[in-house]
Design a protein around this motif. Sequence first.
Motif, PDB file in Angstrom:
ATOM      1  N   ARG A 119       0.807  -1.227   0.000  1.00  0.00           N
ATOM      2  CA  ARG A 119       0.000   0.000   0.000  1.00  0.00           C
ATOM      3  C   ARG A 119       0.837   1.272   0.000  1.00  0.00           C
ATOM      4  O   ARG A 119       0.285   2.359   0.159  1.00  0.00           O
ATOM      5  CB  ARG A 119      -0.938   0.009   1.206  1.00  0.00           C
ATOM      6  CG  ARG A 119      -1.900  -1.164   1.234  1.00  0.00           C
ATOM      7  CD  ARG A 119      -3.005  -0.970   2.236  1.00  0.00           C
ATOM      8  NE  ARG A 119      -3.891  -2.121   2.308  1.00  0.00           N
ATOM      9  CZ  ARG A 119      -5.192  -2.055   2.510  1.00  0.00           C
ATOM     10  NH1 ARG A 119      -5.779  -0.878   2.654  1.00  0.00           N
ATOM     11  NH2 ARG A 119      -5.930  -3.148   2.576  1.00  0.00           N
ATOM     12  N   ARG A 120       2.131   1.155  -0.165  1.00  0.00           N
ATOM     13  CA  ARG A 120       2.989   2.347  -0.163  1.00  0.00           C
ATOM     14  C   ARG A 120       2.516   3.341  -1.227  1.00  0.00           C
ATOM     15  O   ARG A 120       2.288   2.983  -2.377  1.00  0.00           O
ATOM     16  CB  ARG A 120       4.446   1.969  -0.440  1.00  0.00           C
ATOM     17  CG  ARG A 120       5.407   3.157  -0.390  1.00  0.00           C
ATOM     18  CD  ARG A 120       6.837   2.733  -0.629  1.00  0.00           C
ATOM     19  NE  ARG A 120       7.388   1.985   0.492  1.00  0.00           N
ATOM     20  CZ  ARG A 120       7.992   2.538   1.546  1.00  0.00           C
ATOM     21  NH1 ARG A 120       8.084   3.872   1.619  1.00  0.00           N
ATOM     22  NH2 ARG A 120       8.480   1.794   2.500  1.00  0.00           N
ATOM     23  N   ASP A 145      -5.014   4.521   1.237  1.00  0.00           N
ATOM     24  CA  ASP A 145      -5.542   3.605   2.257  1.00  0.00           C
ATOM     25  C   ASP A 145      -4.447   2.873   3.025  1.00  0.00           C
ATOM     26  O   ASP A 145      -4.716   1.863   3.674  1.00  0.00           O
ATOM     27  CB  ASP A 145      -6.496   2.596   1.612  1.00  0.00           C
ATOM     28  CG  ASP A 145      -5.806   1.694   0.583  1.00  0.00           C
ATOM     29  OD1 ASP A 145      -4.626   1.951   0.241  1.00  0.00           O
ATOM     30  OD2 ASP A 145      -6.448   0.732   0.127  1.00  0.00           O
ATOM     31  N   LEU A 146      -3.218   3.355   2.980  1.00  0.00           N
ATOM     32  CA  LEU A 146      -2.128   2.691   3.686  1.00  0.00           C
ATOM     33  C   LEU A 146      -2.413   2.623   5.184  1.00  0.00           C
ATOM     34  O   LEU A 146      -2.338   1.556   5.796  1.00  0.00           O
ATOM     35  CB  LEU A 146      -0.805   3.409   3.431  1.00  0.00           C
ATOM     36  CG  LEU A 146       0.459   2.745   4.012  1.00  0.00           C
ATOM     37  CD1 LEU A 146       1.673   3.100   3.175  1.00  0.00           C
ATOM     38  CD2 LEU A 146       0.716   3.159   5.455  1.00  0.00           C
ATOM     39  N   ILE A 147      -2.741   3.765   5.786  1.00  0.00           N
ATOM     40  CA  ILE A 147      -2.977   3.812   7.228  1.00  0.00           C
ATOM     41  C   ILE A 147      -4.201   2.976   7.606  1.00  0.00           C
ATOM     42  O   ILE A 147      -4.186   2.242   8.595  1.00  0.00           O
ATOM     43  CB  ILE A 147      -3.130   5.267   7.698  1.00  0.00           C
ATOM     44  CG1 ILE A 147      -1.767   5.968   7.648  1.00  0.00           C
ATOM     45  CG2 ILE A 147      -3.720   5.339   9.103  1.00  0.00           C
ATOM     46  CD1 ILE A 147      -1.811   7.432   7.976  1.00  0.00           C
ATOM     47  N   LEU A 173      -4.972   8.582  11.987  1.00  0.00           N
ATOM     48  CA  LEU A 173      -6.313   8.017  11.818  1.00  0.00           C
ATOM     49  C   LEU A 173      -7.322   8.744  12.703  1.00  0.00           C
ATOM     50  O   LEU A 173      -8.433   9.070  12.271  1.00  0.00           O
ATOM     51  CB  LEU A 173      -6.294   6.530  12.157  1.00  0.00           C
ATOM     52  CG  LEU A 173      -7.635   5.793  12.020  1.00  0.00           C
ATOM     53  CD1 LEU A 173      -8.055   5.714  10.555  1.00  0.00           C
ATOM     54  CD2 LEU A 173      -7.546   4.390  12.624  1.00  0.00           C
ATOM     55  N   ILE A 174      -6.948   9.009  13.960  1.00  0.00           N
ATOM     56  CA  ILE A 174      -7.848   9.701  14.872  1.00  0.00           C
ATOM     57  C   ILE A 174      -8.113  11.123  14.390  1.00  0.00           C
ATOM     58  O   ILE A 174      -9.254  11.604  14.429  1.00  0.00           O
ATOM     59  CB  ILE A 174      -7.269   9.712  16.296  1.00  0.00           C
ATOM     60  CG1 ILE A 174      -7.237   8.290  16.857  1.00  0.00           C
ATOM     61  CG2 ILE A 174      -8.098  10.616  17.214  1.00  0.00           C
ATOM     62  CD1 ILE A 174      -6.444   8.145  18.152  1.00  0.00           C
ATOM     63  N   ALA A 175      -7.081  11.820  13.921  1.00  0.00           N
ATOM     64  CA  ALA A 175      -7.252  13.187  13.421  1.00  0.00           C
ATOM     65  C   ALA A 175      -8.231  13.214  12.244  1.00  0.00           C
ATOM     66  O   ALA A 175      -9.096  14.090  12.152  1.00  0.00           O
ATOM     67  CB  ALA A 175      -5.905  13.769  13.003  1.00  0.00           C
ATOM     68  N   ARG A 176      -8.118  12.224  11.371  1.00  0.00           N
ATOM     69  CA  ARG A 176      -9.034  12.154  10.230  1.00  0.00           C
ATOM     70  C   ARG A 176     -10.455  11.819  10.692  1.00  0.00           C
ATOM     71  O   ARG A 176     -11.429  12.376  10.193  1.00  0.00           O
ATOM     72  CB  ARG A 176      -8.533  11.093   9.247  1.00  0.00           C
ATOM     73  CG  ARG A 176      -9.401  10.954   7.999  1.00  0.00           C
ATOM     74  CD  ARG A 176      -8.663  10.334   6.842  1.00  0.00           C
ATOM     75  NE  ARG A 176      -7.684   9.350   7.234  1.00  0.00           N
ATOM     76  CZ  ARG A 176      -7.793   8.048   6.948  1.00  0.00           C
ATOM     77  NH1 ARG A 176      -8.856   7.576   6.333  1.00  0.00           N
ATOM     78  NH2 ARG A 176      -6.846   7.219   7.300  1.00  0.00           N
ATOM     79  N   TYR A 177     -10.575  10.919  11.657  1.00  0.00           N
ATOM     80  CA  TYR A 177     -11.885  10.551  12.192  1.00  0.00           C
ATOM     81  C   TYR A 177     -12.569  11.768  12.809  1.00  0.00           C
ATOM     82  O   TYR A 177     -13.775  11.966  12.641  1.00  0.00           O
ATOM     83  CB  TYR A 177     -11.698   9.452  13.238  1.00  0.00           C
ATOM     84  CG  TYR A 177     -12.974   8.888  13.808  1.00  0.00           C
ATOM     85  CD1 TYR A 177     -13.705   7.930  13.110  1.00  0.00           C
ATOM     86  CD2 TYR A 177     -13.451   9.304  15.051  1.00  0.00           C
ATOM     87  CE1 TYR A 177     -14.874   7.391  13.634  1.00  0.00           C
ATOM     88  CE2 TYR A 177     -14.619   8.778  15.579  1.00  0.00           C
ATOM     89  CZ  TYR A 177     -15.324   7.823  14.865  1.00  0.00           C
ATOM     90  OH  TYR A 177     -16.485   7.299  15.382  1.00  0.00           O
ATOM     91  N   MET A 178     -11.809  12.584  13.509  1.00  0.00           N
ATOM     92  CA  MET A 178     -12.362  13.785  14.130  1.00  0.00           C
ATOM     93  C   MET A 178     -12.931  14.749  13.085  1.00  0.00           C
ATOM     94  O   MET A 178     -13.861  15.508  13.366  1.00  0.00           O
ATOM     95  CB  MET A 178     -11.283  14.496  14.945  1.00  0.00           C
ATOM     96  CG  MET A 178     -10.888  13.779  16.217  1.00  0.00           C
ATOM     97  SD  MET A 178      -9.449  14.549  17.030  1.00  0.00           S
ATOM     98  CE  MET A 178     -10.129  16.185  17.398  1.00  0.00           C
ATOM     99  N   LEU A 235       3.682  14.413   5.179  1.00  0.00           N
ATOM    100  CA  LEU A 235       5.059  14.424   5.671  1.00  0.00           C
ATOM    101  C   LEU A 235       5.455  13.053   6.196  1.00  0.00           C
ATOM    102  O   LEU A 235       6.543  12.541   5.893  1.00  0.00           O
ATOM    103  CB  LEU A 235       5.211  15.474   6.768  1.00  0.00           C
ATOM    104  CG  LEU A 235       5.129  16.934   6.330  1.00  0.00           C
ATOM    105  CD1 LEU A 235       5.039  17.854   7.546  1.00  0.00           C
ATOM    106  CD2 LEU A 235       6.338  17.301   5.466  1.00  0.00           C
ATOM    107  N   TRP A 236       4.565  12.435   6.992  1.00  0.00           N
ATOM    108  CA  TRP A 236       4.874  11.118   7.528  1.00  0.00           C
ATOM    109  C   TRP A 236       5.053  10.101   6.413  1.00  0.00           C
ATOM    110  O   TRP A 236       5.951   9.252   6.471  1.00  0.00           O
ATOM    111  CB  TRP A 236       3.765  10.673   8.488  1.00  0.00           C
ATOM    112  CG  TRP A 236       3.988   9.294   9.022  1.00  0.00           C
ATOM    113  CD1 TRP A 236       4.796   8.926  10.055  1.00  0.00           C
ATOM    114  CD2 TRP A 236       3.431   8.076   8.513  1.00  0.00           C
ATOM    115  NE1 TRP A 236       4.773   7.567  10.231  1.00  0.00           N
ATOM    116  CE2 TRP A 236       3.936   7.023   9.290  1.00  0.00           C
ATOM    117  CE3 TRP A 236       2.545   7.785   7.466  1.00  0.00           C
ATOM    118  CZ2 TRP A 236       3.592   5.686   9.061  1.00  0.00           C
ATOM    119  CZ3 TRP A 236       2.200   6.452   7.240  1.00  0.00           C
ATOM    120  CH2 TRP A 236       2.718   5.425   8.033  1.00  0.00           C
ATOM    121  N   ALA A 237       4.240  10.193   5.375  1.00  0.00           N
ATOM    122  CA  ALA A 237       4.307   9.235   4.263  1.00  0.00           C
ATOM    123  C   ALA A 237       5.621   9.329   3.501  1.00  0.00           C
ATOM    124  O   ALA A 237       6.013   8.382   2.819  1.00  0.00           O
ATOM    125  CB  ALA A 237       3.134   9.456   3.306  1.00  0.00           C
TER     126      ALA A 237
END
Length: 256
Positions: free
Chosen positions: A25-26, A30-32, A80-85, A212-214
Motif C-alpha cells: 500500500r505504499r 488507504d495505507l494507514i 487516523l484519529i485526526a481524520r476521524y475527528m 510528511l509522515w508518508a
Amino acid sequence: MMNETDTLGFFAAQAQAFTETLAGRRGREDLIDGLLSQAFSSFEGNVAIQARDYPAIACHKGCATCCTLRVTATAPEVLLIARYMAWAKFPDGEMNLAKRVAKANQQTCSLNEAQRVKLKRRCPFIHQGACLIYPVRPLACRGHACYDKQACVDAAAGRVAQIPISKLHQTFRSLIQNAMQSALRDAGYAWGLYELNQALSLALADTRCQQLWATGAEPFAEARIKEISLQEMGRVFDRIKFNSAPDATLGPRNLH
C-alpha cells in the motif's frame, strides 16, 4: 499464555504481515487504514481466542475510570484519529473536539506519568462516560483492561497502587504494537510512540502531517515518548528478527 518460542514466532509473523501491508500500500491513500485495520483486528481476534479460559474483564461502556492515564500512540494511529475527528458525527453538534484536545494538551504535556495521574484530568474524548473515538481508539486503550471495577475506582482515588490488569490484553497490545513499529522502521517510516494529546494537537494544526509522515519525516517528533530510546527498541527488534539472543523477547511495555 504463550511461551517464549510462541511469543517470538507471533512477533515475527505479525511483523512480516505488517511489512507486506506497508509494501503493498505504499503511496496509497488507504495505507494507514489497511495497516491499522490489520493491527486492531489481530489484537481483538487473538485476545478473544486466548481469553476463553480467563475471567471476564470488568470494562464496559460508560466506565471511564482509567481515562485519566497518559495515552501513547504510533503516528498512523494519531493520523487516523485526526481524520476521524474531521468527519465523524458526534453527539453534540457544538462540541469542538479540537479545542478540547488543545486544552488537554496545555494541561498535561509538561507532566510526567505520576503528575498526570495525580491531576486526574480526564481524556478529552470522554463524553457522558463514553469514548467519542471508540472505533479508532489506539492500541494503548485497547490493551488496558481490568478484572475489578472497584479496584480501578480505588486506584483513581489514590487508595490502592495496584489493580488486576489483564496481562493477556497487555501482552498482545505490546507484541502487535511493537511488531508494527518494527515493520514501520524497516520501511522507512517514523515509528516512535507519541503522547496522544500533544501529537493530535500537532496533527490538527497542520494538515500536511500525513503527507510528511508518508515521505519518511517525523511530524510528531516533539511529542515522542522518550522513556525507552529508539536505539534501544531498534536493537531489541533486530535481536528478535535475527534470533541472535535468547533473551530478545519483548515483554509488555508500560507506555500507556
